[in-house]
Design a protein around this motif. Sequence first.
Motif, PDB file in Angstrom:
ATOM      1  N   HIS A  31      -6.034  -3.771   3.271  1.00 45.52           N
ATOM      2  CA  HIS A  31      -5.558  -2.717   2.371  1.00 45.52           C
ATOM      3  C   HIS A  31      -4.922  -1.571   3.160  1.00 45.52           C
ATOM      4  O   HIS A  31      -3.830  -1.099   2.807  1.00 45.52           O
ATOM      5  N   ASN A  32      -5.580  -1.120   4.219  1.00 42.53           N
ATOM      6  CA  ASN A  32      -5.030  -0.038   5.032  1.00 42.53           C
ATOM      7  C   ASN A  32      -3.721  -0.460   5.695  1.00 42.53           C
ATOM      8  O   ASN A  32      -2.767   0.319   5.767  1.00 42.53           O
ATOM      9  N   GLU A  88      -1.595  -2.612   4.614  1.00 45.70           N
ATOM     10  CA  GLU A  88      -0.565  -2.671   3.565  1.00 45.70           C
ATOM     11  C   GLU A  88      -0.034  -1.272   3.254  1.00 45.70           C
ATOM     12  O   GLU A  88       1.184  -1.083   3.121  1.00 45.70           O
ATOM     13  N   GLN A  89      -0.932  -0.296   3.154  1.00 44.66           N
ATOM     14  CA  GLN A  89      -0.514   1.076   2.846  1.00 44.66           C
ATOM     15  C   GLN A  89       0.356   1.650   3.967  1.00 44.66           C
ATOM     16  O   GLN A  89       1.368   2.322   3.706  1.00 44.66           O
ATOM     17  N   GLN A 124       3.823   0.068   4.062  1.00 39.56           N
ATOM     18  CA  GLN A 124       4.647   0.659   3.011  1.00 39.56           C
ATOM     19  C   GLN A 124       5.152   2.039   3.433  1.00 39.56           C
ATOM     20  O   GLN A 124       6.326   2.377   3.226  1.00 39.56           O
ATOM     21  N   LEU A 125       4.279   2.844   4.050  1.00 36.53           N
ATOM     22  CA  LEU A 125       4.658   4.181   4.514  1.00 36.53           C
ATOM     23  C   LEU A 125       5.797   4.098   5.527  1.00 36.53           C
ATOM     24  O   LEU A 125       6.779   4.846   5.443  1.00 36.53           O
ATOM     25  N   ASN A 137       6.532   9.397   0.432  1.00 37.80           N
ATOM     26  CA  ASN A 137       5.252   9.949   0.872  1.00 37.80           C
ATOM     27  C   ASN A 137       5.382  10.423   2.319  1.00 37.80           C
ATOM     28  O   ASN A 137       5.773   9.646   3.192  1.00 37.80           O
ATOM     29  N   VAL A 152      -0.074  12.521   4.662  1.00 42.23           N
ATOM     30  CA  VAL A 152      -1.066  11.455   4.641  1.00 42.23           C
ATOM     31  C   VAL A 152      -2.375  11.932   5.264  1.00 42.23           C
ATOM     32  O   VAL A 152      -2.358  12.548   6.335  1.00 42.23           O
ATOM     33  N   LEU A 157      -1.097  10.370  -0.010  1.00 37.78           N
ATOM     34  CA  LEU A 157      -1.723   9.117   0.400  1.00 37.78           C
ATOM     35  C   LEU A 157      -2.980   9.424   1.203  1.00 37.78           C
ATOM     36  O   LEU A 157      -2.944  10.223   2.138  1.00 37.78           O
ATOM     37  N   ILE A 174      -6.030   7.440   3.300  1.00 37.47           N
ATOM     38  CA  ILE A 174      -6.426   6.157   3.868  1.00 37.47           C
ATOM     39  C   ILE A 174      -7.836   6.290   4.424  1.00 37.47           C
ATOM     40  O   ILE A 174      -8.117   7.195   5.219  1.00 37.47           O
TER      41      ILE A 174
END
Length: 239
Positions: free
Chosen positions: A24-25, A27-28, A31-32, A50, A53, A174, A176
């Motif tokens: 998940h991290n 993927e985020q 994307q960033l 974004n 963060v 965002l 994380i």
Amino acid sequence: MNLYNLIIQDKEEISLNEVFLDSHNREQLTQLIKEHTYIKELQEYGLPVNNKVLLQGNSGCGKTMTAKAVAHALGKSIIILNLSNIVSSRIGETSQNIKMIFDKAARERSVLFLDELDQIGKARGSDDKDVGEMRRLVNTLIQLIDYYPENALLLCATNHPEIIDTAILRRFQLKINYKMPSAEFLDIFYDDLLSRFPEEFQSIERRYEISFAEAKDHALTSVKSALIKKLESRKISQP
């Protein structure tokens, strides 16, 4: 205080693949990075990017490495500031120092990484001492975050998000989360770290329920100990 004395000089280059992240991290963060790679195209469609963060959670689990990896992926320089080093007994001076560094990062389109955000981002009124001054410092930080340009990237890290002023927390698009790694994840980390050494040094006693940073220190110390023992025995056996 000299502005450049506040900045941590660290030119280590790290790729995102070198940072141990859960899916998940990863993927985020991917994307960033893509958003900032295609920032002009996204802006043409009126899409927000974004750029603020918050990396939050356990110490030694990869927050600083993440910031370096993001900067490296974008081909940008990184300005690292540990906020525990900048707080002055004269709060007004602290505000000015932080503003100068925000201005520098925005001007150079650098990645600005603020470590230990909780050192100055504590909830207003949570400290009996200099409450008025601390409120002004938090207000300064909020304004700097608000006006930070979209084509620059701000990464902040904290081990204690629960004590940070909610008005600051709301500014991050965002968030994380970093947790202590599971035993399975640590085994993958140990395997990867030890694979660079000869097989005879790879069989170490593995420790669990610790951070990646602690696991790395433990593993490297074990390898060094085994190597030194081998060198000493070789020395003794020589005529």
